[in-house]
Design an enzyme around this catalytic site. Structure first.
Site, short mmCIF file in Angstrom:
data_model
loop_
_atom_site.label_atom_id
_atom_site.label_comp_id
_atom_site.label_asym_id
_atom_site.label_seq_id
_atom_site.Cartn_x
_atom_site.Cartn_y
_atom_site.Cartn_z
N GLU A 177 0.86 -1.19 0.00
CA GLU A 177 0.00 0.00 0.00
C GLU A 177 0.90 1.24 0.00
OE1 GLU A 177 -2.82 -0.12 3.27
OE2 GLU A 177 -2.79 2.07 3.40
N ARG A 228 0.63 10.51 1.02
CA ARG A 228 0.87 11.52 2.06
C ARG A 228 1.94 12.51 1.68
NH1 ARG A 228 0.95 7.86 7.53
NH2 ARG A 228 -0.93 6.71 7.02
N THR A 256 -4.30 5.98 2.62
CA THR A 256 -4.59 7.36 3.04
C THR A 256 -5.36 8.10 1.94
OG1 THR A 256 -2.43 7.27 4.17
CG2 THR A 256 -3.63 9.31 4.35
N LYS A 274 -10.73 -2.02 6.98
CA LYS A 274 -9.55 -1.76 7.79
C LYS A 274 -10.04 -1.42 9.20
CE LYS A 274 -6.10 1.98 7.97
NZ LYS A 274 -5.00 2.60 7.20
C1 3PG Z 1 -1.98 3.71 8.34
O1 3PG Z 1 -1.88 4.53 7.46
O2 3PG Z 1 -2.67 2.69 8.21
C2 3PG Z 1 -1.26 3.92 9.64
O3 3PG Z 1 -0.41 5.00 9.58
C3 3PG Z 1 -0.51 2.71 10.05
O4 3PG Z 1 -0.14 2.79 11.35
P1 3PG Z 1 1.28 2.30 11.84
O5 3PG Z 1 2.24 3.34 11.36
O6 3PG Z 1 1.17 2.27 13.35
O7 3PG Z 1 1.59 0.95 11.27
#
Ligand code: 3PG
Length: 217
Positions: free
Chosen positions: A42, A46, A70, A130
Protein backbone atom coordinates in the site's frame (compact mmCIF):
# COMPACT_ATOMS: atom_id res chain seq x y z
CA UNK A 1 -12.72 -7.84 -2.98
CA UNK A 2 -11.12 -9.50 -5.95
CA UNK A 3 -10.29 -13.15 -5.53
CA UNK A 4 -6.66 -12.40 -6.39
CA UNK A 5 -6.10 -10.07 -3.41
CA UNK A 6 -8.05 -12.37 -1.14
CA UNK A 7 -5.90 -15.35 -2.14
CA UNK A 8 -2.67 -13.43 -1.62
CA UNK A 9 -3.75 -12.24 1.83
CA UNK A 10 -4.98 -15.66 2.84
CA UNK A 11 -1.56 -17.07 1.90
CA UNK A 12 0.45 -14.26 3.51
CA UNK A 13 -1.73 -12.00 5.69
CA UNK A 14 0.35 -8.84 5.52
CA UNK A 15 -0.05 -5.45 3.85
CA UNK A 16 3.14 -3.38 3.91
CA UNK A 17 2.86 0.40 3.86
CA UNK A 18 5.27 2.30 1.65
CA UNK A 19 6.01 5.99 2.08
CA UNK A 20 8.97 7.22 0.07
CA UNK A 21 10.34 10.55 -1.03
CA UNK A 22 10.92 9.51 -4.64
CA UNK A 23 10.05 6.83 -7.17
CA UNK A 24 13.33 4.98 -7.00
CA UNK A 25 13.15 4.62 -3.25
CA UNK A 26 9.51 3.45 -3.44
CA UNK A 27 10.35 0.87 -6.11
CA UNK A 28 13.41 -0.44 -4.26
CA UNK A 29 11.47 -0.63 -0.99
CA UNK A 30 8.68 -2.55 -2.75
CA UNK A 31 11.14 -4.95 -4.40
CA UNK A 32 12.72 -5.61 -1.01
CA UNK A 33 9.29 -6.38 0.47
CA UNK A 34 8.55 -8.72 -2.41
CA UNK A 35 11.93 -10.45 -1.99
CA UNK A 36 11.03 -10.94 1.67
CA UNK A 37 7.73 -12.57 0.73
CA UNK A 38 5.22 -9.71 1.00
CA UNK A 39 3.38 -9.02 -2.23
CA UNK A 40 0.50 -6.76 -1.16
CA UNK A 41 1.81 -3.22 -0.90
CA UNK A 42 0.00 0.00 0.00
CA UNK A 43 1.61 3.24 -1.17
CA UNK A 44 0.51 6.06 1.15
CA UNK A 45 -0.77 9.25 -0.47
CA UNK A 46 0.87 11.52 2.06
CA UNK A 47 3.62 13.25 0.14
CA UNK A 48 3.98 15.33 -3.03
CA UNK A 49 5.64 12.41 -4.78
CA UNK A 50 3.13 9.78 -3.64
CA UNK A 51 1.14 9.40 -6.88
CA UNK A 52 4.33 9.14 -8.92
CA UNK A 53 5.65 6.58 -6.43
CA UNK A 54 2.42 4.60 -6.72
CA UNK A 55 2.60 4.64 -10.53
CA UNK A 56 6.26 3.61 -10.53
CA UNK A 57 5.67 0.69 -8.15
CA UNK A 58 2.61 -0.46 -10.14
CA UNK A 59 4.68 -0.39 -13.37
CA UNK A 60 8.01 -1.66 -12.14
CA UNK A 61 7.02 -4.24 -9.53
CA UNK A 62 4.40 -6.16 -11.50
CA UNK A 63 4.47 -9.22 -9.24
CA UNK A 64 3.13 -7.15 -6.36
CA UNK A 65 -0.48 -6.04 -5.93
CA UNK A 66 -0.13 -2.34 -5.30
CA UNK A 67 -2.82 -0.18 -3.78
CA UNK A 68 -3.18 3.37 -2.52
CA UNK A 69 -3.50 4.24 1.17
CA UNK A 70 -4.59 7.36 3.04
CA UNK A 71 -7.13 8.05 0.28
CA UNK A 72 -9.25 10.85 1.72
CA UNK A 73 -11.45 11.98 -1.19
CA UNK A 74 -13.12 10.79 -4.38
CA UNK A 75 -10.68 12.90 -6.38
CA UNK A 76 -7.73 11.20 -4.72
CA UNK A 77 -9.31 7.80 -5.35
CA UNK A 78 -9.67 8.65 -9.05
CA UNK A 79 -6.07 9.83 -9.23
CA UNK A 80 -4.88 6.68 -7.47
CA UNK A 81 -6.80 4.45 -9.87
CA UNK A 82 -5.33 6.43 -12.75
CA UNK A 83 -1.85 5.76 -11.38
CA UNK A 84 -2.54 2.01 -11.29
CA UNK A 85 -3.86 1.33 -7.79
CA UNK A 86 -5.24 -2.18 -7.44
CA UNK A 87 -7.05 -1.38 -4.20
CA UNK A 88 -8.00 1.71 -2.19
CA UNK A 89 -7.52 2.13 1.57
CA UNK A 90 -8.82 5.03 3.65
CA UNK A 91 -8.36 5.86 7.32
CA UNK A 92 -12.13 6.42 7.66
CA UNK A 93 -15.34 5.50 5.86
CA UNK A 94 -16.35 7.87 3.05
CA UNK A 95 -19.07 6.78 0.65
CA UNK A 96 -17.77 8.87 -2.25
CA UNK A 97 -14.40 7.11 -2.10
CA UNK A 98 -16.07 3.71 -1.94
CA UNK A 99 -18.27 4.62 -4.91
CA UNK A 100 -15.30 5.60 -7.09
CA UNK A 101 -13.62 2.27 -6.30
CA UNK A 102 -16.81 0.33 -6.88
CA UNK A 103 -17.39 1.92 -10.31
CA UNK A 104 -13.88 0.88 -11.29
CA UNK A 105 -14.37 -2.67 -9.97
CA UNK A 106 -11.53 -2.10 -7.49
CA UNK A 107 -11.72 -3.17 -3.84
CA UNK A 108 -11.96 -0.47 -1.18
CA UNK A 109 -11.02 -1.02 2.44
CA UNK A 110 -12.32 1.93 4.47
CA UNK A 111 -11.14 2.39 8.02
CA UNK A 112 -13.68 1.78 10.77
CA UNK A 113 -13.42 1.50 14.54
CA UNK A 114 -17.00 1.63 15.89
CA UNK A 115 -20.11 -0.53 15.57
CA UNK A 116 -21.89 2.36 13.83
CA UNK A 117 -19.20 2.60 11.15
CA UNK A 118 -19.18 -1.15 10.72
CA UNK A 119 -22.94 -1.23 10.30
CA UNK A 120 -22.60 1.44 7.64
CA UNK A 121 -19.89 -0.58 5.89
CA UNK A 122 -22.07 -3.69 6.09
CA UNK A 123 -25.03 -1.84 4.58
CA UNK A 124 -22.82 -0.54 1.78
CA UNK A 125 -22.14 -4.16 0.89
CA UNK A 126 -18.56 -4.27 2.13
CA UNK A 127 -17.16 -7.53 3.45
CA UNK A 128 -13.68 -6.39 4.46
CA UNK A 129 -12.69 -3.26 6.36
CA UNK A 130 -9.55 -1.76 7.79
CA UNK A 131 -9.75 -1.57 11.60
CA UNK A 132 -8.00 1.68 12.43
CA UNK A 133 -6.32 2.82 14.61
CA UNK A 134 -6.24 -0.77 15.79
CA UNK A 135 -4.38 -0.49 19.06
CA UNK A 136 -5.96 2.65 20.46
CA UNK A 137 -9.44 1.65 19.21
CA UNK A 138 -9.49 -1.33 21.54
CA UNK A 139 -7.18 -3.78 19.83
CA UNK A 140 -7.88 -7.48 20.00
CA UNK A 141 -10.83 -7.37 22.46
CA UNK A 142 -12.56 -4.78 20.26
CA UNK A 143 -12.19 -6.86 17.10
CA UNK A 144 -13.44 -9.96 18.90
CA UNK A 145 -16.48 -8.10 20.24
CA UNK A 146 -17.30 -6.49 16.87
CA UNK A 147 -16.82 -9.71 14.91
CA UNK A 148 -19.21 -11.55 17.20
CA UNK A 149 -21.92 -9.22 15.89
CA UNK A 150 -20.75 -8.59 12.31
CA UNK A 151 -20.11 -12.25 11.69
CA UNK A 152 -19.24 -12.14 8.00
CA UNK A 153 -17.02 -9.05 8.19
CA UNK A 154 -13.27 -9.45 7.84
CA UNK A 155 -10.85 -7.02 9.42
CA UNK A 156 -7.47 -5.61 8.47
CA UNK A 157 -6.14 -4.14 11.73
CA UNK A 158 -3.69 -1.33 11.13
CA UNK A 159 -2.20 1.26 13.46
CA UNK A 160 0.12 0.04 16.18
CA UNK A 161 0.78 -3.42 14.75
CA UNK A 162 4.33 -4.57 15.56
CA UNK A 163 6.24 -7.86 15.81
CA UNK A 164 5.21 -8.17 19.47
CA UNK A 165 1.47 -8.21 18.76
CA UNK A 166 1.26 -9.42 15.13
CA UNK A 167 0.65 -13.09 15.95
CA UNK A 168 -2.08 -12.25 18.47
CA UNK A 169 -3.99 -10.13 15.94
CA UNK A 170 -3.59 -12.77 13.21
CA UNK A 171 -4.87 -15.49 15.53
CA UNK A 172 -8.36 -13.90 15.47
CA UNK A 173 -10.35 -15.79 12.81
CA UNK A 174 -12.05 -12.58 11.59
CA UNK A 175 -8.70 -10.97 10.82
CA UNK A 176 -7.85 -11.32 7.14
CA UNK A 177 -4.47 -9.57 7.35
CA UNK A 178 -2.54 -6.97 9.33
CA UNK A 179 -1.19 -3.77 7.84
CA UNK A 180 1.50 -1.48 9.05
CA UNK A 181 4.55 0.66 8.73
CA UNK A 182 6.76 -1.43 11.02
CA UNK A 183 7.90 -3.27 7.88
CA UNK A 184 9.23 -0.09 6.27
CA UNK A 185 10.71 2.14 8.99
CA UNK A 186 11.66 5.59 7.72
CA UNK A 187 15.18 5.07 9.05
CA UNK A 188 15.75 2.11 6.69
CA UNK A 189 13.95 3.65 3.69
CA UNK A 190 15.81 6.96 3.98
CA UNK A 191 19.19 5.24 4.41
CA UNK A 192 18.56 2.94 1.46
CA UNK A 193 18.85 -0.12 3.71
CA UNK A 194 16.75 -2.34 1.45
CA UNK A 195 18.27 -5.58 2.73
CA UNK A 196 17.10 -4.51 6.20
CA UNK A 197 13.57 -4.11 4.82
CA UNK A 198 13.78 -7.53 3.16
CA UNK A 199 14.80 -9.04 6.52
CA UNK A 200 11.89 -7.38 8.34
CA UNK A 201 9.54 -8.76 5.69
CA UNK A 202 11.01 -12.25 6.03
CA UNK A 203 10.64 -12.16 9.81
CA UNK A 204 7.00 -11.04 9.54
CA UNK A 205 6.22 -13.73 6.96
CA UNK A 206 7.83 -16.35 9.22
CA UNK A 207 5.63 -15.10 12.10
CA UNK A 208 2.51 -15.52 9.95
CA UNK A 209 3.54 -19.12 9.15
CA UNK A 210 3.78 -19.84 12.89
CA UNK A 211 0.24 -18.55 13.37
CA UNK A 212 -0.99 -20.60 10.42
CA UNK A 213 0.56 -23.71 11.99
CA UNK A 214 -0.92 -23.05 15.43
CA UNK A 215 -4.38 -22.53 13.91
CA UNK A 216 -4.12 -25.96 12.26
CA UNK A 217 -3.14 -27.91 15.41
C1 3PG B 1 -1.98 3.71 8.34
O1 3PG B 1 -1.88 4.53 7.46
O2 3PG B 1 -2.67 2.69 8.21
C2 3PG B 1 -1.26 3.92 9.64
O3 3PG B 1 -0.41 5.00 9.58
C3 3PG B 1 -0.51 2.71 10.05
O4 3PG B 1 -0.14 2.79 11.35
P1 3PG B 1 1.28 2.30 11.84
O5 3PG B 1 2.24 3.34 11.36
O6 3PG B 1 1.17 2.27 13.35
O7 3PG B 1 1.59 0.95 11.27
Amino acid sequence: MTRQIEERLEATPLIALVQAADEESAVRTSRALLAGGISVIEVLLRTEAALDCLGAVAREVPDAIVGAGTVLSAAQAEAALGAGAGFIVSPGLDESVIEVARCAGTPAFPGVCTATELQRAHNLGLETVKFFPALVAGGIPAIKALSSVFRAMRFIPTGGIAPANLADFLAIPAVLACGGSWLTPASLVENGDFSGIRELAKQAVAATRQVARSREV
